[in-house]
Design an enzyme around this catalytic site. Structure first.
Site, PDB file in Angstrom:
ATOM      1  CD  GLU A 120      -1.057   9.678   1.338  1.00 49.56           C
ATOM      2  OE1 GLU A 120      -0.845  10.348   2.348  1.00 49.56           O
ATOM      3  OE2 GLU A 120      -1.818   8.714   1.287  1.00 49.56           O
ATOM      4  CG  HIS A 143       2.407   7.736   3.871  1.00 48.64           C
ATOM      5  ND1 HIS A 143       1.794   7.338   5.032  1.00 48.64           N
ATOM      6  CD2 HIS A 143       1.784   7.063   2.864  1.00 48.64           C
ATOM      7  CE1 HIS A 143       0.827   6.482   4.746  1.00 48.64           C
ATOM      8  NE2 HIS A 143       0.805   6.294   3.434  1.00 48.64           N
ATOM      9  CG  HIS A 145       1.594   1.421   3.762  1.00 49.07           C
ATOM     10  ND1 HIS A 145       1.102   1.023   2.541  1.00 49.07           N
ATOM     11  CD2 HIS A 145       1.201   2.724   3.902  1.00 49.07           C
ATOM     12  CE1 HIS A 145       0.445   2.017   1.955  1.00 49.07           C
ATOM     13  NE2 HIS A 145       0.508   3.080   2.761  1.00 49.07           N
TER      14      HIS A 145
HETATM   15  P1  13P Z   1       0.799   7.214  -3.970  1.00 48.13           P
HETATM   16  O1  13P Z   1       1.086   6.067  -4.909  1.00 48.13           O
HETATM   17  O2  13P Z   1      -0.119   8.238  -4.583  1.00 48.13           O
HETATM   18  O3  13P Z   1       2.085   7.842  -3.463  1.00 48.13           O
HETATM   19  O4  13P Z   1       0.015   6.646  -2.696  1.00 48.13           O
HETATM   20  C1  13P Z   1       0.570   5.624  -1.930  1.00 48.13           C
HETATM   21  C2  13P Z   1       0.005   5.574  -0.549  1.00 48.13           C
HETATM   22  O5  13P Z   1       0.629   5.030   0.341  1.00 48.13           O
HETATM   23  C3  13P Z   1      -1.307   6.179  -0.293  1.00 48.13           C
HETATM   24  O6  13P Z   1      -1.543   6.275   1.073  1.00 48.13           O
HETATM   25 ZN    ZN Z   2      -0.343   4.944   2.339  1.00 48.12          ZN
END
Ligand code: 13P
Ligand code: ZN
Length: 275
Positions: A120, A143, A145
């Site tokens: 990302e 970023h 989740h």
């Molecule tokens: P990466 O492992 O490349 O950082 O990706 C994780 C992720 O959350 C993709 O949206």
């Molecule tokens: Zn992600």
């Protein structure tokens, strides 16, 4: 040279990743962090002329992605495929310190197993450029989740104004912590130029961009501030999910939200409250 493992920015990255994992926001390799560092501070720990290797930017069309404003800047970034769970025990494998060059990065430290920057990174860099334009003090893009926020994107309209309004109502501190609201993007393919550009465009107006059915991007001046921002949004989403199927007999009114914003002196986003 001082020991890089004791550098405050490495310690902070470890603590932040550990907290995010502990909260269940970053399963497996989910999530990524980039943190713009002060060159002088990094030079206390690393020889800035010693480039270990160069890593190309993945998933972007170089012609469509102009990184010029960030060339020469140094970031500490989580690695692609790396588990947040493991960052604290082995920062040198799971993190990297990189200098931005045209079409890629120069690795100064980390990714010890031959790893690379997060997939990302293009989206992060586009967001850094957007936020630095809005606030020259911006340093961090995260970023993640977060569980309840992700859940909320399955059951709530994906409309920036309505989504922000719902979150602001979910706890008294929300309008004070994120007066700029949250921007919402529909589901898009991650790791691409398109989602990076769309997220950065959202970040010209707000420090939080929700990726429907995926997660969230947050930006701020420090790791603490950015973590706290996402934490507050996630808490509001949790209250929403806990109360969604209950009969709601109380709420914070729009007049009260306005009163809050005025009392705490925040310039809240207009067009959300119905007054
Ligand atoms: P990466 O492992 O490349 O950082 O990706 C994780 C992720 O959350 C993709 O949206
Ligand atoms: Zn992600």
């Amino acid at each position: 040279m001082k020991n890089i493992l004791n550098a405050p920015f490495v310690r902070e990255m470890c603590k932040t990743a550990a907290n995010m994992y502990r909260l269940g926001w970053d399963e497996r390799n989910g999530g990524n962090i980039s943190y713009l560092l002060n060159e002088k501070e990094v030079a206390e720990y690393l020889d800035l002329n010693a480039v270990l290797r160069t890593i190309p930017l993945m998933g972007v069309n170089a012609g469509e992605f102009d990184v010029t404003p960030l060339v020469g800047k140094i970031f500490i970034v989580t690695g692609t495929g790396k588990y947040f769970k493991n960052v604290e025990d082995d920062p040198e494998t799971n993190l990297g310190i990189v200098r931005i060059v045209k079409n890629g990065v120069e690795l100064l430290w980390g990714y010890k197993d031959g790893g690379r920057t997060t997939s990302e990174l293009p989206a992060h860099l586009m967001c850094h450029m957007a936020r630095l334009n809005a606030d020259p003090e911006n340093r961090v893009v995260i970023h993640s989740h977060p569980t309840n926020l992700l859940a909320m994107t399955y059951v709530h309209e994906l409309d920036t104004e309505r989504f922000t309004h719902t979150l602001w109502q979910m706890s008294t501190e929300c309008i004070v912590v994120f007066p700029d609201g949250v921007e919402v993007l529909p589901w898009m393919l991650c790791g691409t130029n398109e989602i990076g550009a769309a997220t950065a465009e959202k970040m010209t107006r707000a420090r939080v961009a929700v990726w429907a059915m995926h997660g969230v991007y947050g930006a701020g001046r420090s790791l603490d501030e950015t973590f706290g921002l996402i934490e507050t949004v996630e808490k509001a989403a949790q209250i929403y999910m806990l109360t969604k199927n209950c009969e709601r007999i109380n709420t914070i009114t729009d007049a009260q939200l306005k009163e809050l914003a005025e009392f705490f002196g925040v310039d809240y986003r207009k067009g959300i409250l119905n007054l």
